[in-house]
Scaffold this active site. Sequence first.
Site, mmCIF file in Angstrom:
data_model
loop_
_atom_site.group_PDB
_atom_site.id
_atom_site.type_symbol
_atom_site.label_atom_id
_atom_site.label_comp_id
_atom_site.label_asym_id
_atom_site.label_seq_id
_atom_site.Cartn_x
_atom_site.Cartn_y
_atom_site.Cartn_z
ATOM 1 N N TYR A 171 0.871 -1.175 0.149
ATOM 2 C CA TYR A 171 -0.006 -0.118 -0.120
ATOM 3 C C TYR A 171 0.926 1.146 0.126
ATOM 4 C CZ TYR A 171 -2.580 3.956 1.676
ATOM 5 O OH TYR A 171 -2.721 5.354 1.776
ATOM 6 N N HIS A 204 -2.406 -0.659 6.371
ATOM 7 C CA HIS A 204 -3.419 -0.885 5.649
ATOM 8 C C HIS A 204 -4.155 -1.995 5.766
ATOM 9 C CE1 HIS A 204 -5.413 1.752 2.602
ATOM 10 N NE2 HIS A 204 -5.076 2.774 3.089
ATOM 11 N N ARG A 230 -7.316 7.870 14.796
ATOM 12 C CA ARG A 230 -7.247 8.578 13.610
ATOM 13 C C ARG A 230 -8.577 8.581 12.815
ATOM 14 N NH1 ARG A 230 -3.682 8.893 10.652
ATOM 15 N NH2 ARG A 230 -4.427 7.930 8.572
ATOM 16 N N ASP A 239 -8.378 12.492 -0.220
ATOM 17 C CA ASP A 239 -9.934 12.363 -0.118
ATOM 18 C C ASP A 239 -10.570 12.935 1.106
ATOM 19 O OD1 ASP A 239 -8.769 10.225 1.232
ATOM 20 O OD2 ASP A 239 -10.422 8.747 0.491
#
Length: 420
Positions: free
Chosen positions: A177, A226, A297, A330
């Site tokens: 990732y 990830h 997070r 994003d």
Amino acid sequence: MIDVPAPTFAQPWEPRDDVRITDIRTIVTAPEGIPLVVVKVLTSDDGLYGLGCATFTQRWQAVAAYIEHLRPLLVGRYPGDIEDLTRLIRFSSYWREGPVGNNALSGIDMALWDIAGKRAGMPVYELLGGRVRAAADVYLHAEGADAEATAAHAEELREAGLRHIRVQSGQQGIGHYGAPPTIGEYGWAKNPRGWRVDEYLRRTPQLFARMRELLGDDVALLHDVHSRLIPRQAVSLLRDLEPYRPFFIEDVLAPEHWDRLPEVAAASSVPIAVGELATSFTEAARLVRTHAVDYLRCHISDVGGLSAARRLAVLCDIEGVRTAWHSPGDASPFAVAAAVALDVTSPAFGIQEGHVYNEATHEVFPGMIDIENGWLTPRDEPGWGVDVDEAAAARYPAALSGHDAWAAGVRSTDGALIAP
Ligand code: GCO
Ligand code: MG
């Protein structure tokens, strides 16, 4: 027959003044190719509006449709009772939470805070109680096909002023990732561009060893798994990384296995950071309350916006957990503004993820905050101090959707689909 009054959304009290919400608009724009969802709440006061982030990039159309459901609930209402309005949104759907509903809620919640700040003539951070620190220390991502390439990238970031750097590097097949593949494909495999956990578990400690050799001790190193490991593998990785003193290791387990985080956390001294995949406030709070994480997070819009995240920040402070709000490409500049408002006002702040946005994003969002010397500093203008240029936004229409293909793009060497 008993006369049952028709249900009403009305509050049984008189608002303080006559400002009212007149409309809600959803603006979807993709200046970097990643769909960003922004909510604009308009009011009866000339020129007074608020902006918020509702970005669920992989399902942005669903969020836009959800916001349409909320218009009749909100139009005509006083924008100042933020807590009551956000509870109204939650309870009126009966079934609540989830990424679509929470992002819609968040867009409105953040927009209402923006309006509140503009009306008060104060930045949102001051409405939250004012600063406890000057700015938020930020980490950026260094990546490369191998450790040398990752170190070269990390060195560039350090020269740009960063003190915290997330390091990712590749491996055979699809890479890992955030990093491209290295040394070729698995010729024997059903899926030659697959991902192998054993190679990942072997290479990641080597990456950290090389980073320490090349970068020294004076830089904090972070890493994102990830979600690709099961608990026992996560324990093994964390123990192997201990000698290199990572700042934190992120998403060691997928959300399906979060119940096992406390045991993983207890098995090593390496801090773990989890939460970007939390899609409910309750689930995020549970991570903190069960001592499953050292750094929380969350993607702020996925847990319901600023009002939800500020409660989580308080809970983190109480429980000895630190915050590290999710903020990659994003997240819109309003999400960044909200994260930074929390960062500078919360004693529980740990670190802030950063993203360097392209020129087009700056054109769409005048006033957006940029990283300077590894710091994010909130703007002092009333509200967020960030705007959206709707004509510019329209020049970058969103597609359906490259990011979904990315999220479903990783398979193992036997062809099985795995977490991105
Ligand atoms: C991060 C994240 C992101 C996600 C992305 C999903 O730590 O920044 O893991 O990069 O992959 O936000 O859409
Ligand atoms: Mg991540």
